[in-house]
Enzyme design. Sequence first.
Site, PDB file in Angstrom:
ATOM      1  N   SER A 158       0.850  -1.185   0.000  1.00 19.37           N
ATOM      2  CA  SER A 158       0.000   0.000   0.000  1.00 19.37           C
ATOM      3  C   SER A 158       0.886   1.236   0.000  1.00 19.37           C
ATOM      4  O   SER A 158       1.913   1.264   0.691  1.00 19.37           O
ATOM      5  CB  SER A 158      -0.918   0.012   1.224  1.00 19.37           C
ATOM      6  OG  SER A 158      -1.789   1.127   1.192  1.00 19.37           O
ATOM      7  N   HIS A 164      -2.509   7.229  -4.759  1.00 25.61           N
ATOM      8  CA  HIS A 164      -2.646   6.104  -3.841  1.00 25.61           C
ATOM      9  C   HIS A 164      -2.706   4.814  -4.658  1.00 25.61           C
ATOM     10  O   HIS A 164      -3.283   4.780  -5.747  1.00 25.61           O
ATOM     11  CB  HIS A 164      -3.927   6.245  -3.017  1.00 25.61           C
ATOM     12  CG  HIS A 164      -4.403   4.966  -2.394  1.00 25.61           C
ATOM     13  ND1 HIS A 164      -5.438   4.216  -2.935  1.00 25.61           N
ATOM     14  CD2 HIS A 164      -3.986   4.293  -1.292  1.00 25.61           C
ATOM     15  CE1 HIS A 164      -5.639   3.144  -2.189  1.00 25.61           C
ATOM     16  NE2 HIS A 164      -4.765   3.163  -1.193  1.00 25.61           N
ATOM     17  N   ASN A 216      -2.974   0.327  -3.830  1.00 25.28           N
ATOM     18  CA  ASN A 216      -2.957  -0.817  -2.921  1.00 25.28           C
ATOM     19  C   ASN A 216      -3.200  -2.071  -3.735  1.00 25.28           C
ATOM     20  O   ASN A 216      -4.094  -2.100  -4.582  1.00 25.28           O
ATOM     21  CB  ASN A 216      -4.028  -0.665  -1.838  1.00 25.28           C
ATOM     22  CG  ASN A 216      -4.151  -1.913  -0.971  1.00 25.28           C
ATOM     23  OD1 ASN A 216      -4.944  -2.801  -1.266  1.00 25.28           O
ATOM     24  ND2 ASN A 216      -3.359  -1.962   0.074  1.00 25.28           N
ATOM     25  N   VAL A 217      -2.386  -3.084  -3.518  1.00 24.51           N
ATOM     26  CA  VAL A 217      -2.648  -4.414  -4.076  1.00 24.51           C
ATOM     27  C   VAL A 217      -2.486  -5.417  -2.949  1.00 24.51           C
ATOM     28  O   VAL A 217      -1.514  -5.366  -2.184  1.00 24.51           O
ATOM     29  CB  VAL A 217      -1.722  -4.750  -5.257  1.00 24.51           C
ATOM     30  CG1 VAL A 217      -2.200  -4.068  -6.530  1.00 24.51           C
ATOM     31  CG2 VAL A 217      -0.278  -4.364  -4.985  1.00 24.51           C
ATOM     32  N   ARG A 218      -3.427  -6.338  -2.813  1.00 25.41           N
ATOM     33  CA  ARG A 218      -3.459  -7.209  -1.642  1.00 25.41           C
ATOM     34  C   ARG A 218      -3.992  -8.588  -2.007  1.00 25.41           C
ATOM     35  O   ARG A 218      -4.661  -8.775  -3.026  1.00 25.41           O
ATOM     36  CB  ARG A 218      -4.338  -6.589  -0.554  1.00 25.41           C
ATOM     37  CG  ARG A 218      -5.753  -6.291  -1.031  1.00 25.41           C
ATOM     38  CD  ARG A 218      -6.547  -5.485  -0.005  1.00 25.41           C
ATOM     39  NE  ARG A 218      -7.888  -5.184  -0.489  1.00 25.41           N
ATOM     40  CZ  ARG A 218      -8.212  -4.123  -1.218  1.00 25.41           C
ATOM     41  NH1 ARG A 218      -7.282  -3.247  -1.537  1.00 25.41           N
ATOM     42  NH2 ARG A 218      -9.450  -3.917  -1.618  1.00 25.41           N
ATOM     43  N   HIS A 236      -6.295   7.458 -16.753  1.00 23.00           N
ATOM     44  CA  HIS A 236      -7.317   6.454 -17.031  1.00 23.00           C
ATOM     45  C   HIS A 236      -6.949   5.575 -18.226  1.00 23.00           C
ATOM     46  O   HIS A 236      -7.338   4.401 -18.264  1.00 23.00           O
ATOM     47  CB  HIS A 236      -8.670   7.135 -17.234  1.00 23.00           C
ATOM     48  CG  HIS A 236      -9.293   7.593 -15.951  1.00 23.00           C
ATOM     49  ND1 HIS A 236      -9.940   6.737 -15.088  1.00 23.00           N
ATOM     50  CD2 HIS A 236      -9.340   8.822 -15.361  1.00 23.00           C
ATOM     51  CE1 HIS A 236     -10.381   7.406 -14.035  1.00 23.00           C
ATOM     52  NE2 HIS A 236     -10.021   8.668 -14.176  1.00 23.00           N
ATOM     53  N   HIS A 275     -20.389  11.826   3.664  1.00 21.74           N
ATOM     54  CA  HIS A 275     -20.773  12.950   4.514  1.00 21.74           C
ATOM     55  C   HIS A 275     -20.518  14.293   3.844  1.00 21.74           C
ATOM     56  O   HIS A 275     -21.062  15.310   4.275  1.00 21.74           O
ATOM     57  CB  HIS A 275     -20.042  12.864   5.858  1.00 21.74           C
ATOM     58  CG  HIS A 275     -18.550  12.964   5.747  1.00 21.74           C
ATOM     59  ND1 HIS A 275     -17.771  11.943   5.278  1.00 21.74           N
ATOM     60  CD2 HIS A 275     -17.697  13.967   6.065  1.00 21.74           C
ATOM     61  CE1 HIS A 275     -16.498  12.305   5.301  1.00 21.74           C
ATOM     62  NE2 HIS A 275     -16.426  13.536   5.771  1.00 21.74           N
ATOM     63  N   GLY A 323      -3.155  -4.264  14.034  1.00 24.67           N
ATOM     64  CA  GLY A 323      -1.942  -4.011  13.267  1.00 24.67           C
ATOM     65  C   GLY A 323      -1.071  -2.926  13.865  1.00 24.67           C
ATOM     66  O   GLY A 323      -1.385  -2.325  14.896  1.00 24.67           O
ATOM     67  N   ARG A 324       0.009  -2.652  13.175  1.00 25.06           N
ATOM     68  CA  ARG A 324       1.003  -1.685  13.650  1.00 25.06           C
ATOM     69  C   ARG A 324       0.549  -0.270  13.281  1.00 25.06           C
ATOM     70  O   ARG A 324       0.495   0.078  12.103  1.00 25.06           O
ATOM     71  CB  ARG A 324       2.365  -1.994  13.033  1.00 25.06           C
ATOM     72  CG  ARG A 324       3.500  -1.124  13.529  1.00 25.06           C
ATOM     73  CD  ARG A 324       4.826  -1.665  13.009  1.00 25.06           C
ATOM     74  NE  ARG A 324       5.934  -0.911  13.552  1.00 25.06           N
ATOM     75  CZ  ARG A 324       6.509   0.123  12.933  1.00 25.06           C
ATOM     76  NH1 ARG A 324       6.049   0.526  11.762  1.00 25.06           N
ATOM     77  NH2 ARG A 324       7.542   0.736  13.477  1.00 25.06           N
TER      78      ARG A 324
END
Length: 323
Positions: free
Chosen positions: A99, A113, A115-117, A166, A196, A280-281
Amino acid sequence: MQPDLNAVSSYLLSLQDSICQGLERADDGAEFKEDRWSRDGESASRLGGGGRSRIMEDGAVFEKAGVGFSHVTGASLPASATASRPELANKPYHAIGVSLVIHPRNPYVPTAHMNVRFFCLADSALGTWNLELGTSGADTAPTWWFGGGFDLTPYYGFDEDCVHWHRTARAACEPFGAELHPKFKQWCDDYFFLKHRGEPRGIGGLFFDDYNAPGFAASFAFQRSVGDAFLSAYLPIVAKRRHTPYGEREREFQLYRRGRYVEFNLVYDRGTLFGLQSGGRTESILMSLPPLVSWRYDWKPEPNTPEARLYEHFLKPQDWLSR
């Protein structure tokens, strides 16, 4: 084909390396500092694993950039990972991911940003896992899936940058089916939305989760394609905008808009919630937050200004590829 946790982990470690190297080159001298950590946990919760957190601060281009790798295990998935799949509650798991969040210094360079998980679950105790096969020795196959994506958050937008971003996202998806890009672009627009505030966080990109239908090999190849596309999507924009002159007005607007980033990460982001709920940390989980940020009470941009154009044009989900 059974999921191969070692292959996923090796790829993600190399991805962290390549992204950090690319960002260091783009910054002309700043370097990442690495913080290795491990999580032994208590026997009751059976938390384990560790990771490498890398932080670049006070660079010429990047005010703060964090690129983290983690491979953690637990005896029971937290609520953030089982809200839509309650049948997975109380299952032991492996979670592996990279991430990153990049906060540039120049307000004309957008925040980015990625993230790959990968998640893998089994019915038996974690102590019996075979990491190479990702199985527990039980008769039933493990449950596994890939997730992730990348998105862009400009402060002062440029149409050509949005189109490039894109197009690169589409190119990463195209080898795996024409239907993936429109599906995952829409998912990104829907996910990175501050309910919100009633506004998107940025111009979107890709977001996917629970991805496993093509089988492990094809799903893993898709994750690699997304991860490998990030620098190609982001660095040309950085190079084009990093020397744009700016003053106090642009800097103040950048800090104000960073507040939206903080709000999303702390209220909605699944990765942040998963990390905090799973014990987690904290330093590694919150390294995505910007170094400086501001909030103003009921502030609105003046009409016919570049700041107003961000809201009126760029923070409107649209088909950038039709331009």
